[in-house]
Design a protein around this motif. Structure first.
Motif, PDB file in Angstrom:
ATOM      1  N   CYS A   3       0.838  -1.188   0.000  1.00 37.23           N
ATOM      2  CA  CYS A   3       0.000   0.000   0.000  1.00 37.23           C
ATOM      3  C   CYS A   3       0.881   1.249   0.000  1.00 37.23           C
ATOM      4  O   CYS A   3       1.886   1.319   0.715  1.00 37.23           O
ATOM      5  N   LEU A  20      -1.296  -0.588   9.214  1.00 39.93           N
ATOM      6  CA  LEU A  20      -1.363  -1.503   8.074  1.00 39.93           C
ATOM      7  C   LEU A  20      -0.331  -2.617   8.179  1.00 39.93           C
ATOM      8  O   LEU A  20      -0.601  -3.765   7.824  1.00 39.93           O
ATOM      9  N   TRP A  25       0.501  -5.784   5.737  1.00 39.72           N
ATOM     10  CA  TRP A  25       0.756  -4.994   4.544  1.00 39.72           C
ATOM     11  C   TRP A  25       2.199  -4.483   4.534  1.00 39.72           C
ATOM     12  O   TRP A  25       2.776  -4.180   5.580  1.00 39.72           O
ATOM     13  N   VAL A  27       4.177  -1.202   3.431  1.00 40.53           N
ATOM     14  CA  VAL A  27       3.687   0.169   3.275  1.00 40.53           C
ATOM     15  C   VAL A  27       4.812   1.103   2.852  1.00 40.53           C
ATOM     16  O   VAL A  27       5.915   1.065   3.410  1.00 40.53           O
ATOM     17  N   ASP A  46      -0.235  -2.245  -4.765  1.00 39.00           N
ATOM     18  CA  ASP A  46      -1.546  -2.898  -4.882  1.00 39.00           C
ATOM     19  C   ASP A  46      -2.702  -1.962  -4.595  1.00 39.00           C
ATOM     20  O   ASP A  46      -3.825  -2.195  -5.059  1.00 39.00           O
ATOM     21  N   ALA A  47      -2.479  -0.905  -3.823  1.00 39.17           N
ATOM     22  CA  ALA A  47      -3.533   0.047  -3.496  1.00 39.17           C
ATOM     23  C   ALA A  47      -2.905   1.347  -3.013  1.00 39.17           C
ATOM     24  O   ALA A  47      -1.792   1.346  -2.467  1.00 39.17           O
ATOM     25  N   LEU A 112      -9.597  -1.320   1.980  1.00 40.32           N
ATOM     26  CA  LEU A 112      -8.429  -1.618   1.138  1.00 40.32           C
ATOM     27  C   LEU A 112      -8.426  -3.089   0.719  1.00 40.32           C
ATOM     28  O   LEU A 112      -8.148  -3.412  -0.444  1.00 40.32           O
TER      29      LEU A 112
END
Length: 236
Positions: A3, A20, A25, A27, A46-47, A112
């Motif tokens: 992310c 996150l 995740w 980050v 990915d986001a 997310l």
């Protein structure tokens, strides 16, 4: 999953990164668009969590730029509570979801995860606004004549409210849309839209689609959250 958090508030970047990471995740963080572009060029993301209120090049300008990029990741935009205009413009520019500040971090993680799931299934991007005929289930949707067309090639006219609602759904299949989001997405000049009118339009649209509230095949009610259009949408 990776992310990218884009926010000029260092405290938000730090807290979101830690939160996150607690959910597994990876980050990266950026305080502005220049760093965002550099990070996107260097690694797969990915986001994106994108704050709209950025100094210099704001989040709306960055959304426009992301819309020109091939395979851009889904975007969850952060807006100021009550900033209706920016939310609407952001969604029109291609943002996949939004949260108003202050927000619950657990909700951000859930949104997310939903964005990434949809993207992995090939449903993350919206269909083109230029596409006249769309197909979902046993139906076709003619956005020029504002008709539903069933398997027997019989056209069913839609009211203006039903058309705007279905247009919002087919642009965001597989995504839970709150009543507030649907109000913003279906608002028309001179027409008052509220929770009650959204529920009525959903009920009437369900009837035309052959859905029922108890056993919905296409428009599902997500208790406490809103509605979800449960279908794969593709151009005819």
């Amino acid at each position: 999953m990776h992310c990218l958090v884009v926010d000029d508030d260092a405290e938000i970047r730090t807290s979101l990164t830690a939160y996150l990471q607690g959910f597994g995740w990876r980050v990266s963080a950026a305080a502005d668009g220049q760093v965002m572009r550099r990070l996107l060029a260097a690694d797969t993301v990915d986001a994106i969590v994108l704050d709209l209120m950025l100094p210099g090049e704001d989040g709306l300008a960055l959304l426009r730029w992301l819309g020109t990029q091939p395979d851009a990741p889904p975007v969850l935009m952060l807006t100021a509570r009550g900033d209706t205009t920016s939310r609407v413009v952001g969604l029109e520019l291609g943002a996949d979801d939004y949260l108003a500040k202050p927000f619950e971090p657990r909700e951000l993680v859930a949104r997310l995860q939903a964005l990434v799931r949809r993207a992995s299934k090939g449903q993350g991007g919206a269909v083109s606004d230029d596409t006249r005929l769309l197909r979902f289930g046993r139906w076709r949707f003619d956005r020029l004549t504002r008709q539903l067309i069933n398997a027997e090639d019989v056209g069913i006219a839609l009211s203006s409210a039903e058309f705007r609602l279905l247009a919002a759904f087919v642009q965001r299949p597989g995504r839970v849309l709150s009543r507030d989001q649907l109000i913003e997405l279906t608002r028309a000049q001179g027409v008052e839209v509220n929770d009650r009118s959204i529920d009525l339009a959903v009920s009437r649209l369900r009837a035309k689609l052959g859905d029922t509230a108890r056993e919905p095949a296409l428009i599902r009610t997500v208790r406490g959250e809103g509605y979800l259009f449960d279908a794969e949408v593709a151009p005819c």
